[in-house]
Structures are given as C-alpha cells and as structure tokens.
Design a protein around this motif. Structure first.
Motif, PDB file in Angstrom:
ATOM      1  N   MET A   1       1.011  -1.619  -0.173  1.00  0.00           N
ATOM      2  CA  MET A   1       0.107  -0.127   0.138  1.00  0.00           C
ATOM      3  C   MET A   1       1.054   1.728  -0.126  1.00  0.00           C
ATOM      4  O   MET A   1       1.523   1.392   0.464  1.00  0.00           O
ATOM      5  N   LYS A   2       0.524   2.526  -0.137  1.00  0.00           N
ATOM      6  CA  LYS A   2       1.176   3.464  -0.349  1.00  0.00           C
ATOM      7  C   LYS A   2       0.350   4.379   0.987  1.00  0.00           C
ATOM      8  O   LYS A   2      -0.426   4.430   0.616  1.00  0.00           O
ATOM      9  N   VAL A   3       1.865   4.645   1.724  1.00  0.00           N
ATOM     10  CA  VAL A   3       1.152   5.276   3.210  1.00  0.00           C
ATOM     11  C   VAL A   3       1.286   6.661   2.816  1.00  0.00           C
ATOM     12  O   VAL A   3       2.386   7.606   2.815  1.00  0.00           O
ATOM     13  N   ILE A   4       0.479   7.294   3.515  1.00  0.00           N
ATOM     14  CA  ILE A   4       0.361   9.324   3.990  1.00  0.00           C
ATOM     15  C   ILE A   4       0.420   9.465   5.026  1.00  0.00           C
ATOM     16  O   ILE A   4      -0.688   8.899   5.896  1.00  0.00           O
ATOM     17  N   ALA A   5       0.441  10.365   5.858  1.00  0.00           N
ATOM     18  CA  ALA A   5       0.422  10.861   7.193  1.00  0.00           C
ATOM     19  C   ALA A   5       0.315  12.241   7.337  1.00  0.00           C
ATOM     20  O   ALA A   5       0.608  13.070   6.539  1.00  0.00           O
ATOM     21  N   TYR A   6      -0.864  12.438   7.695  1.00  0.00           N
ATOM     22  CA  TYR A   6      -1.039  13.882   8.843  1.00  0.00           C
ATOM     23  C   TYR A   6      -0.644  13.616  10.841  1.00  0.00           C
ATOM     24  O   TYR A   6      -1.254  12.833  10.999  1.00  0.00           O
ATOM     25  N   ASP A   7       0.413  14.399  10.988  1.00  0.00           N
ATOM     26  CA  ASP A   7       0.721  14.416  12.173  1.00  0.00           C
ATOM     27  C   ASP A   7       2.056  15.579  12.375  1.00  0.00           C
ATOM     28  O   ASP A   7       2.627  15.361  11.777  1.00  0.00           O
TER      29      ASP A   7
ATOM     30  N   ALA B   1       9.112  10.760   8.534  1.00  0.00           N
ATOM     31  CA  ALA B   1       8.706  10.068   7.646  1.00  0.00           C
ATOM     32  C   ALA B   1       9.965   9.680   6.266  1.00  0.00           C
ATOM     33  O   ALA B   1       9.234   8.355   6.430  1.00  0.00           O
ATOM     34  N   VAL B   2      10.643   9.744   6.295  1.00  0.00           N
ATOM     35  CA  VAL B   2      11.799   9.381   5.794  1.00  0.00           C
ATOM     36  C   VAL B   2      12.101   7.596   5.990  1.00  0.00           C
ATOM     37  O   VAL B   2      11.867   6.942   5.078  1.00  0.00           O
ATOM     38  N   GLU B   3      12.403   7.774   7.280  1.00  0.00           N
ATOM     39  CA  GLU B   3      12.599   6.318   7.461  1.00  0.00           C
ATOM     40  C   GLU B   3      11.626   5.670   7.816  1.00  0.00           C
ATOM     41  O   GLU B   3      11.708   3.820   7.899  1.00  0.00           O
ATOM     42  N   LEU B   4      10.306   6.003   8.273  1.00  0.00           N
ATOM     43  CA  LEU B   4       9.165   5.797   7.939  1.00  0.00           C
ATOM     44  C   LEU B   4       8.507   4.800   6.033  1.00  0.00           C
ATOM     45  O   LEU B   4       7.779   3.975   6.650  1.00  0.00           O
ATOM     46  N   GLY B   5       9.173   5.869   5.847  1.00  0.00           N
ATOM     47  CA  GLY B   5       8.367   5.613   4.180  1.00  0.00           C
ATOM     48  C   GLY B   5       7.191   6.175   3.871  1.00  0.00           C
ATOM     49  O   GLY B   5       6.130   5.183   3.699  1.00  0.00           O
ATOM     50  N   ILE B   6       6.994   7.386   4.924  1.00  0.00           N
ATOM     51  CA  ILE B   6       5.653   8.291   4.648  1.00  0.00           C
ATOM     52  C   ILE B   6       5.689   8.972   3.591  1.00  0.00           C
ATOM     53  O   ILE B   6       6.974  10.000   4.327  1.00  0.00           O
TER      54      ILE B   6
ATOM     55  N   GLY C   1      10.372  12.081  15.762  1.00  0.00           N
ATOM     56  CA  GLY C   1      11.222  13.159  15.222  1.00  0.00           C
ATOM     57  C   GLY C   1      11.909  14.128  15.205  1.00  0.00           C
ATOM     58  O   GLY C   1      12.832  15.370  14.936  1.00  0.00           O
ATOM     59  N   LEU C   2      11.157  14.582  16.864  1.00  0.00           N
ATOM     60  CA  LEU C   2      11.430  16.219  16.644  1.00  0.00           C
ATOM     61  C   LEU C   2      12.881  16.512  17.175  1.00  0.00           C
ATOM     62  O   LEU C   2      12.949  16.023  18.213  1.00  0.00           O
ATOM     63  N   ASP C   3      13.636  17.277  16.687  1.00  0.00           N
ATOM     64  CA  ASP C   3      15.099  17.895  17.471  1.00  0.00           C
ATOM     65  C   ASP C   3      14.706  18.978  18.219  1.00  0.00           C
ATOM     66  O   ASP C   3      13.752  19.712  17.837  1.00  0.00           O
TER      67      ASP C   3
END
Length: 525
Positions: free
Chosen positions: A164-170, A178-183, A394-396
C-alpha cells in the motif's frame, strides 16, 4: 534488596523478571483494602492491574513505598495526586498494547475490504450470495494515517508489506522521520482527499475531537473506508452515519465509540458498518507484554533510579525540588503556549535558559516545556514521557544555556522551527515564583498565562479595543485581564485576553469577523 508486592493477577513473567533482577517479590492476590493497608508498609514497590485501589488511606500506611506500576494504560484505580504528595512515582505501560492495536486496525481494514462479517452472516444463514459481496484489493491503495506515532508507525509498516501507499498527517512527524518510516507527510485536507482507506491513531484531545467531521467527510474520496481503533469521539458519528447511508463512505470499522460501553448507538445497523467492543488490546500477548514492561520499569527505578512512563512528577533531590518548581511551572506554560499556537509542521524545538535559570538542572525544565508543548495534543503526556514521545516523532530538541544575565534576572525562551521559520516565546519569574510571559513571536508583551484566554492578532488601528470589548460583552464573556503588544504603530498588534469562561465557536466567529482581525484562537492553561 528492594521488595515488591504484586496484588493483582498478572502474567508470571512479571515475578520472574523481578527475581532475575534481584528484587524480592510477593504475589498476594485478592487483598481487601484493610489487608492491603496492613501489609503495604513492608514494600518498596506495588505492581497492580485494575482491581487494586490505591487510596489516600492506604498510602498513609505505605511508609516505604517508592513506586507503583500499573500493568496497562488506565490509572483510575490509583490516586495520583495523593501518591505524588507521598513522593511515590506512578508508572503505567502505554506502549504494551501497540502491536496488538495496530494488528486489530489491519484486521478491520481487511474485513472492510472484503465485507467479511456480512458475507459470513449471509453464508451461515444458508444463502450463497457470491455476487453480492464484491470486495476491493488493498494492494496499491492509499492508506491515510491520522497520527504516525507508536501505533501508527506499526500500521504503516504492516501496510507496506501489503504494497500500500502510506500517507500521514501528524503535526509532530518530521520529514526525516517520515522518510525513515517510508511515509509521505501531507496536510489534513490532502489526506482526506487522497485516502482510499483512512485509519486513526491519535489521542482524543480538544484539538483532535471530531477531527473526522462532517466537513472533513465531504472532502474525502467517494468510496473511502474508515477505521478507528484509537478513541471514540474522533469521528462525528452522526455525520459518518449519513455518509454511509449516502454511499459516499463505502464502509467504516469502529472498535471505539464516543459513549462506551456502546450498547446503543445511532450507527448500529447502518449498511457498511463493522463494529467490535474495544478489542484493540485484547490479546494474550498484550497481557504478557504489559506484565513484562511494568516489571522492567519498576526494577529499573528501584535499582538504578531510571524513570520510564511515569505519570506524575519525576523524582528530584530535596535541594533541587524547591528551586526548580517555579521554573518548571513557567516552562510548562511556555511550552503549552507555543504548542497551542504553532503546532503544525514543527521540525524542532529549542529551550534556551539564561540568568538564574542557567544555574539549575536544565533537564526538568526541558521536560516541562515538552510536556506543555505536546500536552496540547495528548492527555497522558507529562515531563517524564514527553521527551520519549518527542524522540519517537523525530522532533529535534535542543537545549541552550547562557550564563549571562540580560534584561531579566532569569529568562526561559522556547522556540519552534517550522516551515514558516522560527517562532519563539519567552518568559520570566516575577518575585522569584510568579511565571510571566514577556515576549510572543517577537512582540514584547507582559501577561499571566492562566485559565481560559483569547489570542487575537489584528491591525493596529483606532477603535479596535472598544469593538472587541463590546462584542465579547454582548456575548456575555467577561474579560479578566487585557494584555496588549505591538511591533510598530499601525502594524500588527497582539491581544491576550484572560476571560472568565471558555469562548465558544459562534462567539469566536463574531470576533473573527471584526474589522482588522487576522487571527483568533482560544487558549487554555
């Protein structure tokens, strides 16, 4: 050797871990409150589920108790304020159910795609309606996540396995994470517009309540399928019923409802609805996981002083506690303010201290800022688990210390990095213990941050203060304090109004429609 009492039925692995770590443990199940009060003084730790009630009266007898561990999430059976006053750390295991809940969401998605409950009922009724139950494939469909934290990220991982293609709002998800999760990180509107399947994995807060509203459903793709294994109240149930009946929403699978136990609900019987009775955490593995986690957390605390998933104030030395208390109160208010005003697309947050604040342990100050910042979107965040949640997304987080003393004897500045640049707020202590805002997004302004407030950005022009006062007065809203700041005459001005009650949407709309108003938002401290 520390000694722990397990007073509720728990997986045997909990006791095994305690003993392996060198912690003495007794398992005594089914104690009455009088029996528990009689023996609790012998123990350094108490491990419970939901049956044991830790009341102030029992805590009076807990002369040696240092930590209470709840194997699970809910802590309604523990009097946390009384435990805090007693100096007892209260822990829970909020992530022990993550895989189980994520898998339930995936199962619900499959059930929706292939209409499994309806097909099962039809077949067992002696029918053979192959043509009636035409399903859809998950492969190559777009899955939209509202919330990409611990559970949401697990769902994303499983969805990738389904191609599936995964998109996210957070709001707390950084581009790097997001890149790390593939999102693919998207806006909320874009998520509604693009998702074939939409699943929710966010806490229920004032900001997320009704996030799938009637207006949001109107933006969704026709034929969308919606899954909610997070919290009831995230979806407008009446609007969802209408969308199902019209066919705009092809199906919905709900494990949670606004009112539970949901023995009656307007959605029941609606075509396309699948429902389960809050089964997200109901697996044998999850019960083992929470037992293991509570034992490990409590052993870490008793043996090494480590604190994980604590729900009250972290332990501080007797020397640090009175000094840090007012600074932490200021830090939490500043974090809450910037969290309520600048939460979208936050990439990082910095906490800068100078003057007297720079002489103290900065970790509790940072924890208090993060608790305030992220607490606007989760009702279980505190200064102990907030750094973990920030790291998970992933918040710096950066800490900056200046030994210098500036205009103020002490100053704490909280800045967030967003796509629109840096936004910062700053505060100080008046009289050594009274938190006070002194700067808001580059505008000098002095204000107490307390109770219900109204934040207004407007064009600096004659007559505006009178207009907003008249509007609020006509609506029955009493202004307690009025704080004004501005950059330059004739430019933007900022108002912070403390009000005696929460300002509802219709009144906010009236204020928003006043001439010169650019931004209006309610705040709560």
């Amino acid at each position: 050797m520390p000694k722990v009492l397990i007073s509720d039925k728990m997986d045997p692995k909990a006791a095994e871990i305690f003993r392996a770590r060198g912690v003495e443990v007794d398992e005594i199940i089914g104690l009455s409150k009088e029996e528990l009060a009689e023996i609790i003084g012998k123990y350094d730790g108490l491990a419970v589920r939901s049956s044991t009630k830790l009341t102030p009266k029992i805590l009076e007898s807990a002369t040696n108790l240092k930590v209470v561990g709840r194997a699970g999430i809910g802590v309604d059976n523990i009097d946390i304020p009384a435990a805090s006053a007693k100096g007892v750390v209260v822990m829970n295991t909020p992530f022990g159910n993550s895989i189980t809940t994520a898998e339930h969401a995936i199962a619900m998605m499959f059930a929706l795609a292939r209409q499994l409950p309806e097909a099962d009922a039809s077949t067992q009724a002696g029918k053979w309606e192959k043509s009636k139950f035409m399903g859809v494939e998950l492969t190559h469909k777009t899955l939209g996540l509202i919330g990409a934290g611990n559970i949401g990220s697990i769902v994303a991982d499983r969805a990738h396995g389904l191609k599936m293609k995964v998109i996210a709002y957070d709001p707390f998800l950084t581009e790097e994470r997001a890149v790390e999760l593939g999102i693919e990180k998207v806006t909320l509107d874009e998520l509604f517009e693009r998702s074939d399947f939409l699943t929710l994995h966010t806490p229920l807060t004032d900001q997320t309540r009704g996030i799938v509203s009637r207006e949001a459903l109107a933006k969704t793709k026709k034929g969308v399928r919606i899954i909610n294994c997070a919290r009831g109240g995230l979806i407008d149930e009446e609007a969802l019923k209408d969308a199902l009946e019209s066919g705009h929403v092809a199906g919905a699978a709900l494990d949670v409802f606004a009112e539970e136990p949901a023995k009656e609900n307007a959605l029941f019987g609606t075509p396309g609805l699948i429902s389960t009775p809050h089964l997200g955490a109901s697996t044998s593995e999850a019960q083992v996981n929470v037992a293991i986690q509570v034992a490990e957390q409590m052993a870490d605390f008793l043996l090494d002083g480590g604190v994980t998933n604590a729900l009250n104030m972290p332990s501080l030395t007797a020397e640090e506690a009175p000094k840090l208390k007012p600074y932490m109160a200021l830090a939490k208010k500043l974090g809450s303010l910037v969290g309520q005003l600048a939460h979208d697309a936050v990439k990082g947050i910095s906490i800068e201290v100078e003057g007297a604040a720079a002489e103290l342990n900065q970790k509790p100050i940072t924890g208090a800022v993060l608790a305030g910042f992220m607490g606007a979107y989760s009702d279980s965040v505190n200064m102990v688990n907030a750094p973990y949640l920030a790291k998970e997304r992933g918040l710096d987080v950066r800490e900056i210390r200046h030994e210098r003393e500036g205009v103020y004897h002490t100053l704490i500045r909280v800045a967030v990095m967003t796509d629109e640049g840096e936004k910062s707020v700053a505060g100080t202590l008046f009289g050594e213990d009274a938190p006070r805002l002194v700067e808001l997004f580059g505008i000098k302004i002095e204000a107490d941050l307390d109770g219900d407030m109204l934040y207004v950005v407007n064009e600096d022009a004659p007559g505006f203060i009178g207009r907003i006062g008249t509007t609020l007065g006509a609506a029955g809203v009493n202004i307690g304090n009025f704080h004004l700041g501005r950059r330059d005459g004739g430019g933007d001005a900022v108002l912070l109004l403390s009000v005696d009650q929460h300002v509802d949407e219709p009144i906010l709309l009236e204020v928003c429609n006043l001439e010169g108003v650019k931004t209006v938002k309610t705040l709560s401290f």
